[in-house]
Design a protein around this motif. Structure first.
Motif, PDB file in Angstrom:
ATOM      1  N   GLY A 103      47.519  -0.290  -7.611  1.00 29.73           N
ATOM      2  CA  GLY A 103      46.233   0.365  -7.394  1.00 29.73           C
ATOM      3  C   GLY A 103      45.942   1.450  -8.411  1.00 29.73           C
ATOM      4  N   LEU A 104      46.979   1.911  -9.118  1.00 29.01           N
ATOM      5  CA  LEU A 104      46.776   2.913 -10.164  1.00 29.01           C
ATOM      6  C   LEU A 104      46.160   2.309 -11.420  1.00 29.01           C
ATOM      7  CD1 LEU A 104      50.209   4.730  -9.786  1.00 29.01           C
ATOM      8  CD2 LEU A 104      47.975   5.688  -9.186  1.00 29.01           C
ATOM      9  N   LYS A 105      46.118   0.971 -11.493  1.00 26.41           N
ATOM     10  CA  LYS A 105      45.657   0.301 -12.708  1.00 26.41           C
ATOM     11  C   LYS A 105      44.268  -0.310 -12.558  1.00 26.41           C
ATOM     12  CE  LYS A 105      50.468  -1.186 -12.948  1.00 26.41           C
ATOM     13  NZ  LYS A 105      51.375  -2.341 -12.856  1.00 26.41           N
ATOM     14  N   THR A 106      43.774  -0.438 -11.330  1.00 29.55           N
ATOM     15  CA  THR A 106      42.517  -1.147 -11.109  1.00 29.55           C
ATOM     16  C   THR A 106      41.456  -0.211 -10.544  1.00 29.55           C
ATOM     17  OG1 THR A 106      43.308  -1.835  -8.920  1.00 29.55           O
ATOM     18  CG2 THR A 106      43.647  -3.353 -10.724  1.00 29.55           C
ATOM     19  N   GLN A 107      40.206  -0.585 -10.765  1.00 29.44           N
ATOM     20  CA  GLN A 107      39.038   0.176 -10.302  1.00 29.44           C
ATOM     21  C   GLN A 107      39.092   1.624 -10.775  1.00 29.44           C
ATOM     22  OE1 GLN A 107      38.962  -0.599  -5.983  1.00 29.44           O
ATOM     23  NE2 GLN A 107      37.260  -2.002  -6.379  1.00 29.44           N
ATOM     24  N   ARG A 108      39.617   1.833 -11.971  1.00 25.27           N
ATOM     25  CA  ARG A 108      39.768   3.186 -12.483  1.00 25.27           C
ATOM     26  C   ARG A 108      38.481   3.689 -13.131  1.00 25.27           C
ATOM     27  NH1 ARG A 108      44.650   5.560 -13.201  1.00 25.27           N
ATOM     28  NH2 ARG A 108      43.253   7.331 -13.561  1.00 25.27           N
ATOM     29  N   LEU A 109      38.267   4.981 -13.017  1.00 26.54           N
ATOM     30  CA  LEU A 109      37.189   5.653 -13.728  1.00 26.54           C
ATOM     31  C   LEU A 109      37.779   6.206 -15.014  1.00 26.54           C
ATOM     32  CD1 LEU A 109      35.679   7.600 -10.685  1.00 26.54           C
ATOM     33  CD2 LEU A 109      34.824   5.490 -11.709  1.00 26.54           C
TER      34      LEU A 109
ATOM     35  N   GLU B 226      36.412   9.739   2.048  1.00 25.07           N
ATOM     36  CA  GLU B 226      36.536   9.375   3.462  1.00 25.07           C
ATOM     37  C   GLU B 226      35.397   9.953   4.298  1.00 25.07           C
ATOM     38  OE1 GLU B 226      38.934   7.260   3.497  1.00 25.07           O
ATOM     39  OE2 GLU B 226      39.569   7.925   1.515  1.00 25.07           O
ATOM     40  N   ILE B 227      34.260  10.211   3.679  1.00 25.13           N
ATOM     41  CA  ILE B 227      33.093  10.707   4.403  1.00 25.13           C
ATOM     42  C   ILE B 227      32.031   9.619   4.437  1.00 25.13           C
ATOM     43  CG2 ILE B 227      33.531  13.126   3.808  1.00 25.13           C
ATOM     44  CD1 ILE B 227      31.391  12.836   1.617  1.00 25.13           C
ATOM     45  N   ASP B 228      31.032   9.817   5.277  1.00 23.34           N
ATOM     46  CA  ASP B 228      29.918   8.871   5.361  1.00 23.34           C
ATOM     47  C   ASP B 228      28.924   9.213   4.260  1.00 23.34           C
ATOM     48  OD1 ASP B 228      27.920   7.140   5.994  1.00 23.34           O
ATOM     49  OD2 ASP B 228      27.521   7.948   8.002  1.00 23.34           O
ATOM     50  N   THR B 229      29.049   8.549   3.115  1.00 19.82           N
ATOM     51  CA  THR B 229      28.206   8.896   1.971  1.00 19.82           C
ATOM     52  C   THR B 229      26.736   8.562   2.206  1.00 19.82           C
ATOM     53  OG1 THR B 229      28.761   6.752   0.964  1.00 19.82           O
ATOM     54  CG2 THR B 229      30.096   8.649   0.319  1.00 19.82           C
ATOM     55  N   ALA B 230      26.467   7.713   3.190  1.00 23.78           N
ATOM     56  CA  ALA B 230      25.067   7.394   3.491  1.00 23.78           C
ATOM     57  C   ALA B 230      24.322   8.617   4.001  1.00 23.78           C
ATOM     58  CB  ALA B 230      24.999   6.265   4.519  1.00 23.78           C
ATOM     59  N   ARG B 231      25.070   9.603   4.521  1.00 20.51           N
ATOM     60  CA  ARG B 231      24.435  10.808   5.061  1.00 20.51           C
ATOM     61  C   ARG B 231      24.137  11.856   3.995  1.00 20.51           C
ATOM     62  NH1 ARG B 231      27.801  13.138   9.856  1.00 20.51           N
ATOM     63  NH2 ARG B 231      25.887  14.359  10.082  1.00 20.51           N
TER      64      ARG B 231
ATOM     65  N   SER C  25      39.599   9.648  -9.568  1.00 23.60           N
ATOM     66  CA  SER C  25      40.276   8.681 -10.443  1.00 23.60           C
ATOM     67  C   SER C  25      39.825   7.246 -10.221  1.00 23.60           C
ATOM     68  CB  SER C  25      41.792   8.774 -10.228  1.00 23.60           C
ATOM     69  OG  SER C  25      42.120   8.476  -8.872  1.00 23.60           O
ATOM     70  N   HIS C  26      39.228   6.949  -9.049  1.00 22.48           N
ATOM     71  CA  HIS C  26      38.911   5.559  -8.718  1.00 22.48           C
ATOM     72  C   HIS C  26      37.442   5.392  -8.330  1.00 22.48           C
ATOM     73  CE1 HIS C  26      43.245   5.132  -8.680  1.00 22.48           C
ATOM     74  NE2 HIS C  26      43.114   3.839  -8.552  1.00 22.48           N
ATOM     75  N   GLY C  27      36.929   4.207  -8.615  1.00 19.94           N
ATOM     76  CA  GLY C  27      35.549   3.893  -8.262  1.00 19.94           C
ATOM     77  C   GLY C  27      35.446   3.482  -6.812  1.00 19.94           C
ATOM     78  N   ASP C  28      35.605   4.431  -5.912  1.00 22.92           N
ATOM     79  CA  ASP C  28      35.571   4.161  -4.486  1.00 22.92           C
ATOM     80  C   ASP C  28      34.221   4.604  -3.917  1.00 22.92           C
ATOM     81  OD1 ASP C  28      37.807   3.128  -2.606  1.00 22.92           O
ATOM     82  OD2 ASP C  28      36.904   4.731  -1.444  1.00 22.92           O
ATOM     83  N   MET C  29      34.188   4.913  -2.626  1.00 21.76           N
ATOM     84  CA  MET C  29      32.909   5.163  -1.946  1.00 21.76           C
ATOM     85  C   MET C  29      32.159   6.358  -2.520  1.00 21.76           C
ATOM     86  SD  MET C  29      34.049   4.217   1.950  1.00 21.76           S
ATOM     87  CE  MET C  29      35.779   4.609   1.761  1.00 21.76           C
ATOM     88  N   GLY C  30      32.884   7.417  -2.859  1.00 21.33           N
ATOM     89  CA  GLY C  30      32.219   8.590  -3.414  1.00 21.33           C
ATOM     90  C   GLY C  30      31.563   8.299  -4.745  1.00 21.33           C
TER      91      GLY C  30
END
Length: 689
Positions: free
Chosen positions: A266-272, A525-530, A541-546
């Motif tokens: 996971g340190l190698k994928t979806q990285r910013l 880990e927050i509700d970004t829709a809000r 470091s990662h292209g996640d929800m935030g």
């Protein structure tokens, strides 16, 4: 205490000490395959044979207690011949797999055969062949190599607490296998590979990828939970290849969880790896200057009371300190490090620490768990509880949702009403705690994230007071955190200032248009829709929800790519060290914030990591006490008003970790963790007892 002579050296040992331990105390190294100091004694391999005067034959030193007046020889001709005979038998059926075996280079059998092996075999029979076994997506088996030391069986039963691995058949037909060849379900299962003295068990995700001598080894700290397990990061070139445990008897002994070990991919994928700026609804790659200019324009246009910052679960102490100082300079009090909304902090350090310490679990004789599933939230810590339970005379009570914790417990009730009964003395488990010499209470985030979390914390403090769990010589009140950044954030005061907003109020304000600017420091880990129409900066470091919601993305370093300070759930300050450099244009997090502060005209007063750490230690001296426990003695007193909001709610406390393998951006980017999640799924509730 018995005294004995080992190879001419007199040594005095504790009663019950085995000969192998006595020999090591005298400086004599004894070869072994089945013996392990953290597992029960099996006496299977016979490699640890020694000569004891007046004994008619060589003695297995792992299974023989040291006795008064014994005279032991560990390197006599008799011992050497006996060990060579044992080695010859072990190698009868062992395949010549060394050139292709992943254990090559760190194999106990290889090492011992150099000392006690022979250059040929006297046996001409066909070698035994054993069918491979399926043990799940993490452990690869080549059971023809197995020498039947049974370390793996003893580990899964005694340390991991699952009875899924055992031996079938006898003699030459003996095989190690799982029950009906199902996958090992423990969150600690891959530790059996570390224990295996041959190549019978190896790591499936890293099979045939590298040799041990190719790695650069870096000592660091795990951030997948709040235990702060000591790890070694093995890297090759610009890539982290594997993570192994380091021994620290006060924290993780020598175990780590499967997530800690196999999150590597996971340190190698979806990285910013480059900054991004959103234009016309789409993100485009940008330079650092462009990203900083876009942020500066929004900050200068926003009022301080309409700006906010949220720190995520993997943030290091340095980045939170820098971001807090920046927002202090900007005049905004809207900062929070509690993504999950836990009602904790601001009432003294002892009210949010694991005060008994992790090693102190072994001194407790009664335990009350409130709103926590330690097996999923902190598997290594849960193994310590199981270790204490195996020693006997240890009652465990649980308030919350029923879970399989790997050890028996008294189920007391589901939620806040049960705590009220305990405080009022209506439940007999309170008498168990009162009758214990060292009672212990663990409060989990599943309880503290409730709307009445502050009252639940007060009730737990009251129970600790009633049970006399907090004394000068013992502090049995504990909070088990799930986020590696949480204790450091609470220590540093990354909390709403006077009139400031917490996470819930920030999200509420953003959704209503009352908050214009939100800085997310790895907060996923927050509700970004809000977040509504607020301008969002995401640093991580990662292209996640935030990152998906962000208007500006600042690429930060992963925990293996920076030097950072982390404070574990017991308040122990530890250093994570850089194993490789950040990807692409990514930078260490505190340096990004320092550079941004200069662009905003609010330059922070430190230009180096040491200067930043000096600033932290000046404000909080315990940051200078690295790898030490600084006890906190500021537990707040509890009043009836504090308990008023407890209520009589009977619904179960929330379960903070629903899927152990997908709890943070790094884990969610990992293919191996996705396979584990598909194999084991969310944690099932335990059937009623």
């Amino acid at each position: 205490m018995p005294k004995l002579v080992v190879d001419g050296v007199e040594v005095e040992v504790e009663p019950g000490t085995t000969l192998i331990q006595a020999c090591e105390a005298a400086g004599s190294e004894i070869p072994r395959f089945c013996y392990h100091e953290r597992l029960s004694i099996a006496g299977n391999c016979r490699m640890c044979l020694v000569e004891v005067e007046k004994s008619p034959k060589p003695v297995a030193s792992c299974a023989m207690p040291a006795g008064e007046g014994m005279v032991v020889h560990t390197n006599s001709p008799l011992v050497k011949r006996a060990r060579e005979g044992v080695m010859e038998f072990l190698l009868i059926n062992h395949p010549l797999d060394c050139p292709i075996c992943d254990q090559g280079g760190e194999c106990d059998l290889q090492d011992q055969s150099m000392a006690y092996g022979v250059d040929g075999s006297r046996f001409h029979e066909n070698k035994r062949a054993v069918e491979e076994k399926y043990m799940g997506p993490l452990v690869k088996t080549v059971m023809t190599r197995c020498i039947h030391c049974t370390r793996c069986i003893r580990f899964t039963t005694e340390v991991a607490g699952i009875s899924e691995l055992g031996a079938i058949g006898r003699g030459e037909d003996m095989e190690i296998t799982t029950y009906l060849e199902k996958a090992l379900s423990s969150e600690l299962s891959a530790n059996v590979v570390d224990l295996c003295p041959v190549g019978a068990l190896t790591f499936r995700p890293t099979a045939f990828s590298a040799r041990p001598w190719e790695y650069k080894k870096t000592e660091s700290i795990d951030v997948m939970d709040a235990v702060g397990s000591n790890i070694r990061v093995d890297s090759r070139g610009a890539e982290v290849m594997r993570i192994l445990p380091r021994t620290n008897d006060d924290v993780n002994e020598e175990w780590i969880s499967d997530k800690t070990r196999f999150v590597v991919d996971g340190l190698k994928t979806q990285r910013l790896d480059t900054p991004y700026v959103r234009e016309n609804g789409k993100l485009r790659a940008a330079t650092w200057d462009e990203a900083f200019a876009a942020i500066a324009a929004k900050v200068k246009a926003a009022k301080p009371e309409r700006m906010a910052a949220i720190a995520g679960d993997l943030a290091c102490a340095e980045s939170m300190k820098a971001l807090k100082d920046l927002f202090d300079k900007l005049g905004s009090a809207n900062i929070d490090c509690r993504q999950d909304g836990a009602k904790i902090g601001g009432k003294g350090r002892a009210a949010y620490l694991f005060n008994s310490t992790i090693a102190g679990i072994e001194s407790a004789d009664a335990l009350l768990i409130v709103g926590s599933d330690p097996r999923k939230e902190a598997p290594v810590l849960n193994a310590r509880i199981l270790k204490r339970w195996n020693q006997g005379h240890f009652r465990v009570g649980l308030v919350g949702e029923k879970r399989d914790l790997t050890y028996p417990y008294d189920y007391l009730g589901a939620g806040a009403s049960t705590l009220g009964d305990l405080v009022a003395g209506k439940h007999d488990f309170l008498e168990v705690l009162k009758g214990a010499k060292n009672p212990m209470i663990i409060v989990g985030q599943g309880a503290l994230t409730q709307k009445n979390g502050a009252a639940i914390l007060a009730a737990a403090l009251k129970i600790a007071e009633l049970a006399n769990a907090v004394r000068e010589d013992w502090n049995g009140f504990n909070v088990l955190h799930t986020a590696a950044s949480r204790v450091a954030g609470l220590d540093l005061g990354f909390l709403p200032g006077e009139g400031g907003r917490d996470v819930e109020a920030i999200l509420e304000g953003a959704s209503k248009g009352d908050v214009d600017f939100v800085y997310l420091l790895g907060a996923d880990e927050i509700d970004t829709a809000r977040l509504g129409s607020a301008f969002v900066v995401y640093q991580g470091s990662h292209g996640d929800m935030g990152a998906h919601r962000a208007d500006v993305i600042l690429p930060g370093a992963a925990y293996t790519e920076k030097n950072g300070t982390y404070v574990n759930t017991e308040g122990r300050v530890q250093f994570g060290r850089r194993a490789i450099f950040p990807m692409g244009e990514a930078r260490e997090d505190w340096t990004i914030i320092r550079a941004l502060s200069a662009v905003l005209g609010q330059t922070l007063p430190y230009d180096s990591l040491n200067a930043l750490r000096d600033a932290m230690a000046a404000a909080l001296p315990h940051f200078d006490a690295v790898d030490m426990i600084v006890p906190a003695h500021d537990l707040p007193s509890v009043s009836d008003a504090d308990l008023a909001a407890l209520g009589d709610d009977t619904s179960p406390f929330a379960v903070p970790v629903k899927d152990f393998y997908l709890t943070n951006p790094v884990a969610r980017a990992s293919r191996v963790m996705a396979l584990c999640s598909a194999e084991f799924g969310a944690a099932p509730a335990q059937a009623a007892e």
